[in-house]
Design an enzyme around this catalytic site. Structure first.
Site, PDB file in Angstrom:
ATOM      1  N   HIS A   6     -28.066  -8.308  26.581  1.00 50.07           N
ATOM      2  CA  HIS A   6     -26.829  -8.886  27.120  1.00 50.07           C
ATOM      3  C   HIS A   6     -26.920 -10.408  27.091  1.00 50.07           C
ATOM      4  CE1 HIS A   6     -23.379  -9.435  29.779  1.00 50.07           C
ATOM      5  NE2 HIS A   6     -24.116 -10.295  30.469  1.00 50.07           N
TER       6      HIS A   6
ATOM      7  N   GLU B 281       0.848  -1.196   0.000  1.00 53.70           N
ATOM      8  CA  GLU B 281       0.000   0.000   0.000  1.00 53.70           C
ATOM      9  C   GLU B 281       0.881   1.243   0.000  1.00 53.70           C
ATOM     10  OE1 GLU B 281      -2.305   2.893  -0.165  1.00 53.70           O
ATOM     11  OE2 GLU B 281      -3.330   0.951  -0.247  1.00 53.70           O
TER      12      GLU B 281
ATOM     13  N   ILE C 273      -6.206  -1.890  -6.810  1.00 51.05           N
ATOM     14  CA  ILE C 273      -6.021  -0.454  -6.554  1.00 51.05           C
ATOM     15  C   ILE C 273      -7.312   0.328  -6.767  1.00 51.05           C
ATOM     16  CG2 ILE C 273      -3.561  -0.506  -7.081  1.00 51.05           C
ATOM     17  CD1 ILE C 273      -4.336   0.695  -9.848  1.00 51.05           C
TER      18      ILE C 273
END
Length: 462
Positions: A439, A202, A265
């Site tokens: 939860h 990169e 790219i």
């Protein structure tokens, strides 16, 4: 060419990908007479060469990792390898089922579907299969294709695009991936799970460089832990064949060798040779230019999707196509807030975000007016159960709304829906903190982050 259609359509759409077919379905639903022209397969890149097949490969990779790591959970399992032909069959079955469903939808809405390569022939017509299809309005939705660099020829053999990678008949022993954006890191993740030795190149200083820097750093840390190599901050110079693979040289002289080079790219617009400029449609570097209502400079022509310089996401194409259909049907429409679009990179771990980065917020509001809070998934029960690491980062205008939500961790793409509501409804942290989250769920982590930002943390340190 003669117009063989018995009537002039209300809307003629060139391109049957996400933006085009969404406009067709919504337009027909609103009573418009719609013609949809597509040269390949209905569904376009997303369904056949993008979102759906890549996520199928990533899920197969996830199963492979789970088999390898099963003993962590007290489960006896062995990983014997990847049957790539069977992986492709699984992937293709998913695509086939969705494709048939989409064909049925288009038929049920009475959309006139024309298979063939269309070309804009006037501000109100498209030529296809020797016919001229006339419309009161034309929508250009011809999408995008993988890009390359000058002098870097994608040959489909050792230098490949994402299209080739999706049908590769083997798991490469090693791969260099040029580009650390969404496409690059997703293939890096899937291939690593399949057993490939992966190196990502990169040119910018971080992976997924458009994301908040904290998300990029968390992903880089996770990739290092997984053994995915990457080189950042130096641009590509050249690629050349070796005896049995490919050698990549960077601008600083550093070299890397592998079996294949995946060029990831980005994607460029499909507009050349389709008659757009001849009919006076304004373009820039191949992209068709539009206003906030997706109108081009030609009153009878609109454009959507990867063809225009907005976010290259299927769900953005859907929204843009729907906007055009509703505008043409006379409904009141509102421009899309592209910052408010959820973005997900489906690597392992996932990167999900909505809103703006901390850096952008400071640029807009001033550094002293921005508050950022990080909630570590280590404090979330379900994430502990899943053995995933990561964070949720909230960006807030001081004493005001949350303007950015940035998440890294397995399954964070499934949490971005609520994050989208937080951003788009300009929620205050205290308002989100009042909501009760189930939860144990990972969704609870989003609630806990807002509790902490509201000044009343529960399962996190102040």
């Amino acid at each position: 060419m003669a117009n063989d259609a018995s009537t002039v359509f209300d809307l003629v759409i060139l391109g049957g990908g996400s933006g085009g077919y969404a406009a067709a379905l919504r337009g027909a639903q609103l009573g418009l007479d719609v013609a949809l022209i597509e040269k390949n397969k209905l569904g376009g890149t997303c369904l056949h060469n993008g979102c759906i097949p890549t996520k199928a490969l990533l899920h197969a990779g996830e199963i492979a990792d789970q088999a390898r790591e099963a003993d962590q959970f007290g489960v006896k399992a062995t990983f014997e390898g990847i049957d790539i032909a069977a992986v492709h069959k699984y992937k293709d079955d998913v695509i086939s089922g969705l494709y048939k469903g989409l064909q049925g939808l288009v038929a049920s809405r009475k959309v006139t579907y024309i298979e063939g390569e269309g070309r804009l022939s006037s501000p109100t017509s498209v030529d296809v299969n020797g016919q001229r299809v006339q419309g009161r309005h034309v929508l250009l939705a011809t999408g995008s294709v993988p890009k390359s660099l000058p002098g870097l020829e994608i040959d489909g053999n050792r230098i490949i695009s994402s299209d080739h990678a999706l049908t590769l008949d083997r798991v490469p022993q090693s791969a260099i991936i040029l580009g650390g954006g969404v496409i690059g890191v997703e293939f890096a993740s899937a291939w690593k799970s399949f057993g490939t030795d992966v190196t990502v190149i990169e040119g910018l200083k971080h992976l997924v460089p458009v994301e908040d820097e904290n998300s990029s750093k968390l992903l880089e840390r996770a990739f290092r832990k997984r053994g995915i190599k990457f080189n950042l901050g130096t641009f590509f110079e050249k690629a050349e064949y070796t005896q049995d693979g490919i050698r990549v040289t960077l601008a600083d002289g550093k070299t890397f060798e592998a079996e294949v080079l995946l060029v990831a790219i980005g994607r460029g617009p499909v507009s050349a040779g389709l008659g757009y400029e001849e009919q006076g449609v304004a373009t820039d570097r191949g992209y068709v230019l539009v206003d906030e209502y997706m109108r081009t400079n030609v009153p009878t022509i609109s454009a959507v999707g990867d063809l225009v310089p907005t976010l290259q996401l299927a769900h953005v194409g859907f929204a843009e196509g729907i906007l055009v259909a509703e505008r043409l049907a006379g409904l009141k429409t509102v421009p899309i807030d592209y910052d408010g679009v959820p973005r997900v990179t489906y690597c392992h771990p996932e990167v999900a975000s909505v809103g703006i980065t901390e850096a952008k917020a400071k640029e807009i509001y001033g550094a002293d007016k921005v508050v950022a809070l990080k909630y570590n998934l280590a404090g979330n029960g379900k994430s502990k159960i899943l053995k995933t690491a990561g964070e949720i980062k909230l960006v807030q205008v001081k004493d005001g709304a949350v303007v950015g939500v940035h998440m890294v961790g397995d399954r964070m793409g499934e949490q971005v829906g609520e994050a989208q509501l937080v951003y788009n409804w300009e929620a205050l942290p205290a308002e989100v903190a009042q909501l009760i989250h189930a939860h144990p769920t990972q969704n609870e982590a989003l609630g806990e982050a807002h509790l902490a930002l509201a000044g009343k943390p529960l399962h996190s340190h102040d």
